[in-house]
Design a protein around this motif. Structure first.
Motif, PDB file in Angstrom:
ATOM      1  N   SER A  79       0.837  -1.200   0.000  1.00 14.73           N
ATOM      2  CA  SER A  79       0.000   0.000   0.000  1.00 14.73           C
ATOM      3  C   SER A  79       0.872   1.250   0.000  1.00 14.73           C
ATOM      4  N   GLU A 110      -6.019  -6.700  -0.745  1.00 15.46           N
ATOM      5  CA  GLU A 110      -6.250  -5.261  -0.548  1.00 15.46           C
ATOM      6  C   GLU A 110      -6.355  -4.920   0.932  1.00 15.46           C
ATOM      7  N   ASP A 111      -7.125  -5.715   1.667  1.00 15.75           N
ATOM      8  CA  ASP A 111      -7.252  -5.483   3.105  1.00 15.75           C
ATOM      9  C   ASP A 111      -5.992  -5.927   3.843  1.00 15.75           C
ATOM     10  N   ALA A 117      -3.192  -3.346   3.760  1.00 12.99           N
ATOM     11  CA  ALA A 117      -3.492  -2.119   4.512  1.00 12.99           C
ATOM     12  C   ALA A 117      -3.977  -2.473   5.907  1.00 12.99           C
ATOM     13  N   GLN A 118      -3.451  -3.554   6.462  1.00 13.15           N
ATOM     14  CA  GLN A 118      -3.954  -4.112   7.708  1.00 13.15           C
ATOM     15  C   GLN A 118      -3.335  -3.497   8.956  1.00 13.15           C
ATOM     16  N   ASN A 132      -3.108   1.923   9.026  1.00 13.79           N
ATOM     17  CA  ASN A 132      -4.372   2.621   9.280  1.00 13.79           C
ATOM     18  C   ASN A 132      -5.245   1.932  10.322  1.00 13.79           C
ATOM     19  N   GLN A 157      -8.762   7.027   4.123  1.00 10.97           N
ATOM     20  CA  GLN A 157      -9.058   5.660   4.561  1.00 10.97           C
ATOM     21  C   GLN A 157      -9.059   5.572   6.078  1.00 10.97           C
ATOM     22  N   TRP A 212     -15.409  -3.085   8.016  1.00 10.26           N
ATOM     23  CA  TRP A 212     -14.338  -2.274   7.443  1.00 10.26           C
ATOM     24  C   TRP A 212     -13.953  -2.848   6.089  1.00 10.26           C
ATOM     25  N   ARG A 213     -13.532  -1.980   5.183  1.00 13.69           N
ATOM     26  CA  ARG A 213     -12.991  -2.427   3.907  1.00 13.69           C
ATOM     27  C   ARG A 213     -12.024  -1.363   3.408  1.00 13.69           C
ATOM     28  N   THR A 214     -11.116  -1.768   2.563  1.00 14.17           N
ATOM     29  CA  THR A 214     -10.130  -0.858   2.005  1.00 14.17           C
ATOM     30  C   THR A 214     -10.615  -0.362   0.655  1.00 14.17           C
ATOM     31  N   LYS A 220      -7.158   4.262  -1.660  1.00 13.26           N
ATOM     32  CA  LYS A 220      -5.733   3.997  -1.455  1.00 13.26           C
ATOM     33  C   LYS A 220      -5.094   3.453  -2.736  1.00 13.26           C
TER      34      LYS A 220
END
Length: 342
Positions: A57, A134-135, A138-139, A142, A168, A310-312, A337
């Protein structure tokens, strides 16, 4: 490192140390700070793992870092990128149990914008099978920041203020605050962002570019009495918001999206209203928080991504080999993102 190549493709830094500047995360040409290179695949030492990166990310901290404006010095020739996900393909002494695991990671040795990244085993989080890349990529930065800072916000009452609320991280904090029974006050630069943030759980959404913003915020401050300001911008508008908050307010800065350097205008508030300004750095939080509390936060984060709370949001998928030429345009999109794919 059996069956691993000797070299890898990486996006490396061309600068060294600090730049001495504070111009914000915006970039016009990534080639001013980065270049593509073929470098040796690093070897993990004790307590370290080598990860075959599947996705990485792009955070504002990455952009500050490559420009020499972050709190850590650049290393010329080292791969850029703090965060990503992938498979552990080699491990040093004490980390052998992580071999073959799919993990989210924070790069501590060799960055994520490369075919392979090297990091401390303790900077990795095993991922549940049904959490997408994706998640996974970015785990940490953020989500863990959101968990830590909303926990801080709880100590200040039921309302708190968030700048850059369409980011985000801003969205994660708003939804988490709602779920905890709190009332987030979201600050934005586009009035049209309000409906989506209200749906996420914002109590109020205010456009800081509006001529009536100061009046609106003053009224909300009187009504809701927010005492924690979670701020990613740190400019003169942030300082104005802080002065309009009630006594005992805490301005917690965790980023510098604004290039403007704020000037303090109400010094008496520190004396007579008990206000204070603080910084938040996730690395410090992770080093000082007991492991059991960190594990609870990790489990909560993965549960939220797994069940869809939650989702990215992704604005752009940028191939690793196109980072130098395409990063500047990619990060200009503000609705999600940037994800780097290998």
């Amino acid at each position: 490192m059996t069956d691993l190549p000797e070299t890898m493709f990486a996006v490396i830094q061309t600068g060294d140390g600090y730049s001495g500047k504070a111009t914000g995360p915006a970039i016009e040409d990534a080639a001013d700070w980065l270049e593509a290179a073929e470098i040796a695949v690093p070897t993990p030492g004790d307590g370290e793992v080598l990860i075959r990166v599947s996705m990485a990310s792009v955070n504002p901290s990455d952009l500050h870092f490559i420009k020499g404006e972050y709190g850590q010095p650049r290393v010329k020739g080292a791969p850029a990128g703090f965060e990503g996900c992938g498979e552990v393909v080699a491990a040093g002494k004490g980390a052998e149990g992580m071999m073959g695991q799919r993990v989210a990671f924070y790069a501590t040795r060799s960055g994520a914008w490369a075919d392979y990244a090297l990091t401390a085993a303790q900077a990795c989080i095993p991922l549940r099978p049904h959490i997408g890349d994706e998640d996974g990529a970015a785990q940490i930065v953020n989500p863990m920041t959101a968990m830590a800072m909303v926990d801080i916000a709880k100590s200040g009452g039921e309302a708190f203020v968030i700048s850059a609320a369409t980011s985000q991280l801003g969205k994660l904090m708003i939804s988490l605050g709602r779920d905890l029974g709190l009332k987030p006050i979201a600050l934005v630069r586009r009035a049209e962002a309000a409906p989506a943030l209200m749906e996420l759980g914002a109590e109020e959404v205010m456009d800081i570019t509006s001529e009536t913003f100061a009046m609106q915020f003053t009224e909300a401050s009187r009504k809701l009495k927010p005492r924690v300001f979670l701020d990613a911008v740190s400019d003169q508008i942030s300082e104005k918001v802080f002065t309009l908050m009630p006594n005992k307010a805490r301005w917690i800065t965790y980023g510098k999206l604004g290039a403007e350097e704020p000037r303090l205008t109400q010094m008496g508030q520190f004396i007579f209203m008990g206000k204070r300004i603080e910084g938040f750095w996730l690395t410090d939080w992770m080093m000082s928080t007991p492991p059991q509390d960190q594990m609870r936060a990790v489990q909560e984060v993965q549960s939220r991504f797994a069940d869809g709370r939650w989702r990215t949001d992704v604005s752009t998928y940028l191939p690793l080999r196109d980072v130098v030429s395409g990063l500047a345009d990619a990060v200009k999109k503000t609705d999600g993102k940037v994800m780097i794919t290998t």
